[in-house]
Design a protein around this motif. Structure first.
Motif, PDB file in Angstrom:
ATOM      1  N   LEU A 130      86.872  33.820  71.659  1.00  0.00           N
ATOM      2  CA  LEU A 130      87.661  33.170  71.482  1.00  0.00           C
ATOM      3  C   LEU A 130      88.079  32.994  73.676  1.00  0.00           C
ATOM      4  CD1 LEU A 130      90.522  31.449  69.927  1.00  0.00           C
ATOM      5  CD2 LEU A 130      88.276  30.764  70.674  1.00  0.00           C
ATOM      6  N   GLU A 132      84.821  21.595  71.240  1.00  0.00           N
ATOM      7  CA  GLU A 132      86.320  21.504  71.346  1.00  0.00           C
ATOM      8  C   GLU A 132      87.732  21.691  70.273  1.00  0.00           C
ATOM      9  OE1 GLU A 132      87.479  22.660  74.754  1.00  0.00           O
ATOM     10  OE2 GLU A 132      85.627  22.827  75.413  1.00  0.00           O
ATOM     11  N   LEU A 155      87.718  25.462  68.321  1.00  0.00           N
ATOM     12  CA  LEU A 155      88.201  26.049  69.803  1.00  0.00           C
ATOM     13  C   LEU A 155      89.873  25.745  69.076  1.00  0.00           C
ATOM     14  CD1 LEU A 155      85.497  25.974  72.450  1.00  0.00           C
ATOM     15  CD2 LEU A 155      86.506  27.269  70.913  1.00  0.00           C
ATOM     16  N   ASN A 156      89.794  24.617  69.520  1.00  0.00           N
ATOM     17  CA  ASN A 156      91.518  24.243  69.559  1.00  0.00           C
ATOM     18  C   ASN A 156      92.497  24.574  68.052  1.00  0.00           C
ATOM     19  OD1 ASN A 156      91.628  23.612  72.246  1.00  0.00           O
ATOM     20  ND2 ASN A 156      91.356  21.179  71.381  1.00  0.00           N
ATOM     21  N   LEU A 199      84.539  32.832  75.051  1.00  0.00           N
ATOM     22  CA  LEU A 199      84.269  30.917  75.512  1.00  0.00           C
ATOM     23  C   LEU A 199      85.222  30.737  76.793  1.00  0.00           C
ATOM     24  CD1 LEU A 199      83.850  30.076  72.627  1.00  0.00           C
ATOM     25  CD2 LEU A 199      82.042  30.335  74.221  1.00  0.00           C
ATOM     26  N   ASP A 200      86.254  32.129  77.086  1.00  0.00           N
ATOM     27  CA  ASP A 200      87.162  31.159  77.922  1.00  0.00           C
ATOM     28  C   ASP A 200      88.430  30.891  77.897  1.00  0.00           C
ATOM     29  OD1 ASP A 200      86.108  33.074  80.247  1.00  0.00           O
ATOM     30  OD2 ASP A 200      85.358  31.776  80.858  1.00  0.00           O
ATOM     31  N   ARG A 201      88.823  30.660  76.235  1.00  0.00           N
ATOM     32  CA  ARG A 201      89.797  29.333  75.897  1.00  0.00           C
ATOM     33  C   ARG A 201      90.613  30.224  75.526  1.00  0.00           C
ATOM     34  NH1 ARG A 201      89.757  24.388  75.622  1.00  0.00           N
ATOM     35  NH2 ARG A 201      91.119  24.467  73.103  1.00  0.00           N
ATOM     36  N   LEU A 253      92.824  28.175  67.838  1.00  0.00           N
ATOM     37  CA  LEU A 253      93.295  29.099  68.556  1.00  0.00           C
ATOM     38  C   LEU A 253      94.845  28.646  67.543  1.00  0.00           C
ATOM     39  CD1 LEU A 253      92.266  27.704  72.396  1.00  0.00           C
ATOM     40  CD2 LEU A 253      93.550  30.049  71.303  1.00  0.00           C
TER      41      LEU A 253
END
Length: 136
Positions: free
Chosen positions: A130, A94, A97-98, A133-135, A101
């Protein structure tokens, strides 16, 4: 070795004050007009030159901006590589991914159109991954 002079403390005694100064005073400010003369010479022109220097410091060097964009592109590619490794292992971080973003949101513009095109392609690839991965 023979020591003949045993009275060394008398050599290190404080010196007497110069004429016109009290014994304990080492520094004194005279009451002449030197401070007024200094204030008179500090004008608005001096402040203007400082403002010009500060304005020059705020302008970013194009070479430095290009280096930052290249570094950011490498960081995005490294993030994609780590994401691929995470997917192969079966555990997506996580925090990674953050971080990706955040890097997408803080995108500076580049003056070089060829470099901007490459950066845009990398950003598009990061957005696709992203979104998978639904981010995004």
């Amino acid at each position: 070795m023979r020591i003949t002079d045993t009275n060394r403390t008398s050599r290190t005694a404080p010196k007497k004050a110069a004429k016109g100064q009290p014994a304990g005073q080492k520094f004194a400010v005279s009451d002449d007009n030197t401070t007024q003369q200094v204030r008179h010479h500090a004008t608005v022109e001096d402040v203007g030159s400082v403002d010009a220097l500060l304005a020059l410091q705020s302008v970013e060097d194009p070479v430095l901006a290009k280096k930052k964009s290249i570094k950011r592109g490498h960081q995005l590619l490294d993030g994609l590589e780590r994401l691929k490794t995470d997917l192969l292992v079966g555990r997506v971080s996580e925090a990674r991914l953050n971080n990706m973003l955040k890097m997408l949101k803080n995108a500076p513009n580049v003056d070089d159109p060829a470099l901007q095109e490459v950066i845009d392609d990398i950003e598009l690839r990061v957005q696709v991954e992203l979104a998978k991965l639904d981010r995004l």
